[in-house]
Design a protein around this motif. Structure first.
Motif, PDB file in Angstrom:
ATOM      1  N   ASN A  62     -65.424  94.076  -9.418  1.00  0.00           N
ATOM      2  CA  ASN A  62     -65.397  92.981 -10.404  1.00  0.00           C
ATOM      3  C   ASN A  62     -65.077  93.416 -11.833  1.00  0.00           C
ATOM      4  O   ASN A  62     -64.786  92.576 -12.689  1.00  0.00           O
ATOM      5  N   ALA A  63     -65.132  94.713 -12.129  1.00  0.00           N
ATOM      6  CA  ALA A  63     -65.062  95.172 -13.517  1.00  0.00           C
ATOM      7  C   ALA A  63     -63.736  94.825 -14.186  1.00  0.00           C
ATOM      8  O   ALA A  63     -63.708  94.291 -15.307  1.00  0.00           O
ATOM      9  N   ARG A  64     -62.622  95.107 -13.547  1.00  0.00           N
ATOM     10  CA  ARG A  64     -61.331  94.893 -14.199  1.00  0.00           C
ATOM     11  C   ARG A  64     -61.071  93.411 -14.460  1.00  0.00           C
ATOM     12  O   ARG A  64     -60.599  93.036 -15.538  1.00  0.00           O
ATOM     13  N   ALA A  65     -61.375  92.577 -13.496  1.00  0.00           N
ATOM     14  CA  ALA A  65     -61.144  91.140 -13.673  1.00  0.00           C
ATOM     15  C   ALA A  65     -62.001  90.583 -14.792  1.00  0.00           C
ATOM     16  O   ALA A  65     -61.550  89.732 -15.579  1.00  0.00           O
ATOM     17  N   LEU A  66     -63.240  91.064 -14.895  1.00  0.00           N
ATOM     18  CA  LEU A  66     -64.134  90.570 -15.940  1.00  0.00           C
ATOM     19  C   LEU A  66     -63.686  91.063 -17.312  1.00  0.00           C
ATOM     20  O   LEU A  66     -63.616  90.281 -18.275  1.00  0.00           O
ATOM     21  N   VAL A  67     -63.370  92.326 -17.426  1.00  0.00           N
ATOM     22  CA  VAL A  67     -62.900  92.891 -18.694  1.00  0.00           C
ATOM     23  C   VAL A  67     -61.638  92.175 -19.173  1.00  0.00           C
ATOM     24  O   VAL A  67     -61.485  91.893 -20.374  1.00  0.00           O
ATOM     25  N   ALA A  68     -60.752  91.848 -18.259  1.00  0.00           N
ATOM     26  CA  ALA A  68     -59.477  91.221 -18.624  1.00  0.00           C
ATOM     27  C   ALA A  68     -59.649  89.834 -19.225  1.00  0.00           C
ATOM     28  O   ALA A  68     -58.743  89.336 -19.900  1.00  0.00           O
ATOM     29  N   ARG A  69     -60.811  89.215 -19.035  1.00  0.00           N
ATOM     30  CA  ARG A  69     -61.048  87.860 -19.543  1.00  0.00           C
ATOM     31  C   ARG A  69     -61.435  87.839 -21.015  1.00  0.00           C
ATOM     32  O   ARG A  69     -61.564  86.769 -21.601  1.00  0.00           O
ATOM     33  N   TYR A  70     -61.628  89.014 -21.623  1.00  0.00           N
ATOM     34  CA  TYR A  70     -62.107  89.081 -23.001  1.00  0.00           C
ATOM     35  C   TYR A  70     -61.166  89.927 -23.859  1.00  0.00           C
ATOM     36  O   TYR A  70     -60.446  90.789 -23.364  1.00  0.00           O
ATOM     37  N   ASP A  71     -61.207  89.680 -25.163  1.00  0.00           N
ATOM     38  CA  ASP A  71     -60.347  90.405 -26.091  1.00  0.00           C
ATOM     39  C   ASP A  71     -60.839  91.821 -26.352  1.00  0.00           C
ATOM     40  O   ASP A  71     -60.039  92.725 -26.638  1.00  0.00           O
ATOM     41  N   LEU A  72     -62.138  92.022 -26.291  1.00  0.00           N
ATOM     42  CA  LEU A  72     -62.750  93.301 -26.676  1.00  0.00           C
ATOM     43  C   LEU A  72     -64.047  93.453 -25.896  1.00  0.00           C
ATOM     44  O   LEU A  72     -64.684  92.450 -25.543  1.00  0.00           O
ATOM     45  N   VAL A  73     -64.445  94.692 -25.665  1.00  0.00           N
ATOM     46  CA  VAL A  73     -65.663  94.972 -24.899  1.00  0.00           C
ATOM     47  C   VAL A  73     -66.597  95.846 -25.728  1.00  0.00           C
ATOM     48  O   VAL A  73     -66.167  96.825 -26.343  1.00  0.00           O
ATOM     49  N   CYS A  74     -67.876  95.492 -25.741  1.00  0.00           N
ATOM     50  CA  CYS A  74     -68.928  96.315 -26.336  1.00  0.00           C
ATOM     51  C   CYS A  74     -69.818  96.822 -25.218  1.00  0.00           C
ATOM     52  O   CYS A  74     -70.409  96.021 -24.481  1.00  0.00           O
ATOM     53  N   ASP A  75     -69.914  98.120 -25.089  1.00  0.00           N
ATOM     54  CA  ASP A  75     -70.712  98.720 -24.019  1.00  0.00           C
ATOM     55  C   ASP A  75     -72.050  99.201 -24.570  1.00  0.00           C
ATOM     56  O   ASP A  75     -72.094 100.079 -25.422  1.00  0.00           O
ATOM     57  N   GLY A  76     -73.118  98.622 -24.054  1.00  0.00           N
ATOM     58  CA  GLY A  76     -74.457  99.054 -24.418  1.00  0.00           C
ATOM     59  C   GLY A  76     -75.292  99.344 -23.194  1.00  0.00           C
ATOM     60  O   GLY A  76     -76.505  99.143 -23.202  1.00  0.00           O
ATOM     61  N   CYS A  77     -74.636  99.813 -22.129  1.00  0.00           N
ATOM     62  CA  CYS A  77     -75.367 100.052 -20.881  1.00  0.00           C
ATOM     63  C   CYS A  77     -76.199 101.334 -20.979  1.00  0.00           C
ATOM     64  O   CYS A  77     -76.064 102.113 -21.920  1.00  0.00           O
ATOM     65  N   ASP A  78     -77.047 101.558 -19.986  1.00  0.00           N
ATOM     66  CA  ASP A  78     -78.013 102.654 -20.064  1.00  0.00           C
ATOM     67  C   ASP A  78     -77.835 103.695 -18.972  1.00  0.00           C
ATOM     68  O   ASP A  78     -78.749 104.454 -18.670  1.00  0.00           O
ATOM     69  N   ASN A  79     -76.647 103.748 -18.344  1.00  0.00           N
ATOM     70  CA  ASN A  79     -76.429 104.768 -17.322  1.00  0.00           C
ATOM     71  C   ASN A  79     -74.964 105.197 -17.336  1.00  0.00           C
ATOM     72  O   ASN A  79     -74.070 104.429 -17.689  1.00  0.00           O
ATOM     73  N   PHE A  80     -74.740 106.449 -16.929  1.00  0.00           N
ATOM     74  CA  PHE A  80     -73.396 107.011 -17.018  1.00  0.00           C
ATOM     75  C   PHE A  80     -72.428 106.374 -16.032  1.00  0.00           C
ATOM     76  O   PHE A  80     -71.238 106.225 -16.332  1.00  0.00           O
ATOM     77  N   GLY A  81     -72.901 105.991 -14.858  1.00  0.00           N
ATOM     78  CA  GLY A  81     -72.006 105.386 -13.880  1.00  0.00           C
ATOM     79  C   GLY A  81     -71.329 104.147 -14.427  1.00  0.00           C
ATOM     80  O   GLY A  81     -70.104 103.992 -14.339  1.00  0.00           O
TER      81      GLY A  81
END
Length: 280
Positions: free
Chosen positions: A115-134
């Motif tokens: 699901n990652a690519r399709a979701l990212v493609a729906r937005y102009d910019l991404v802010c990553d604040g996740c808590d794991n390296f994977g």
């Protein structure tokens, strides 16, 4: 451009509109923009709230967790009476309390290779604040493949770092800085090592600032620089970054063309086996 705003919007964003670098045109650009925030926790909370306050028109929230009492020391989008609720719902409520004009897309799920690519493609910019390296590498790879600017931050104990990655515009990507994830036991998590709550607020606010600069195309981008903060020493320092010609994600001979290695890791493949998928 101000003529396109309601009187309420003009009053709400008056201090932005007064800034020559933003004005009515810039504020309209923010209203038309969309940002995906990955993680509605210590970093995602201030990011989402400041993006909403600034008037970003659509904010997507990705998080599959629920609010826990231990979150409230730093995750300021959540409150005691919302313990047990989904974080995306709690954060959406906080966003709308700040700015009801913002559209909030709730994605109560874990990002994965499907699901990652399709979701990212729906937005102009991404802010990553996740808590794991994977997830961090998954987001970075998806952003690079979808040609989306990524503003990434991380915190641990009393330290934080933030940078902007936009390899589609000639800058380095996340893998130019960190080619591969460290071994699982090499870096403790915040749950294991602790985190000073206010540090997440500072880094999340810096992350939101850089995201807004990118959307407005103002100032000097953090692309090509890693900003590191030591809260105990009250000291910032900057590390210069350059694109890595051998980078498997953005280099001239890149081998990462999809997220299949992430899918293999999720199914139990070793890191070496995942690298072999990239190389093959």
């Amino acid at each position: 451009m101000i003529a396109d705003f309601s009187e309420t919007e003009i009053q709400r964003y008056a201090r932005h509109i007064l800034l020559p670098e933003i004005g009515g045109a810039g504020q309209a650009a923010l209203r038309d923009a969309s940002v995906l925030v990955v993680g509605a926790g210590g970093l995602g909370s201030p990011v989402a709230l400041y993006l909403a306050a600034a008037g970003v028109g659509r904010i997507g929230l990705v998080d599959d967790d629920v609010v826990d009492l231990s979150n409230l020391q730093r995750q300021i989008a959540h409150t005691t009476d919302r313990i047990g609720r989904r974080k995306v719902d709690s954060a959406a409520e906080a966003i709308h309390a700040v700015n009801p004009l913002v559209q909030v897309d709730r994605h109560p799920m874990r990002l994965d290779a499907d699901n990652a690519r399709a979701l990212v493609a729906r937005y102009d910019l991404v802010c990553d604040g996740c808590d794991n390296f994977g997830t961090r590498y998954l987001v970075a790879d998806a952003c690079a493949l979808e040609r989306r600017t990524l503003v990434s931050a991380a915190v641990l104990r009393f330290e934080g770092q933030v940078s902007t990655f936009r390899p589609h515009l000639g800058g380095p990507c996340y893998r130019c800085l960190y080619p591969s994830a460290p071994p699982a036991d090499a870096v403790p998590s915040c749950a294991e090592a602790g985190v000073f709550g206010a540090v997440t607020g500072v880094m999340g606010t810096l992350q939101a600032t850089e995201a807004l600069k990118e959307l407005l195309e103002i100032g000097e981008s953090l692309s090509g620089r890693l900003l590191v903060w030591d809260a105990l020493a009250a000291r910032f320092h900057t590390i210069r970054l350059s694109p890595d010609p051998a980078c498997p994600l953005c280099g001239p001979h890149a081998t990462i063309r999809d997220l299949s290695a992430h899918a293999a890791l999720a199914k139990g493949a070793t890191a070496k086996e995942a690298c072999d998928i990239h190389a093959g």
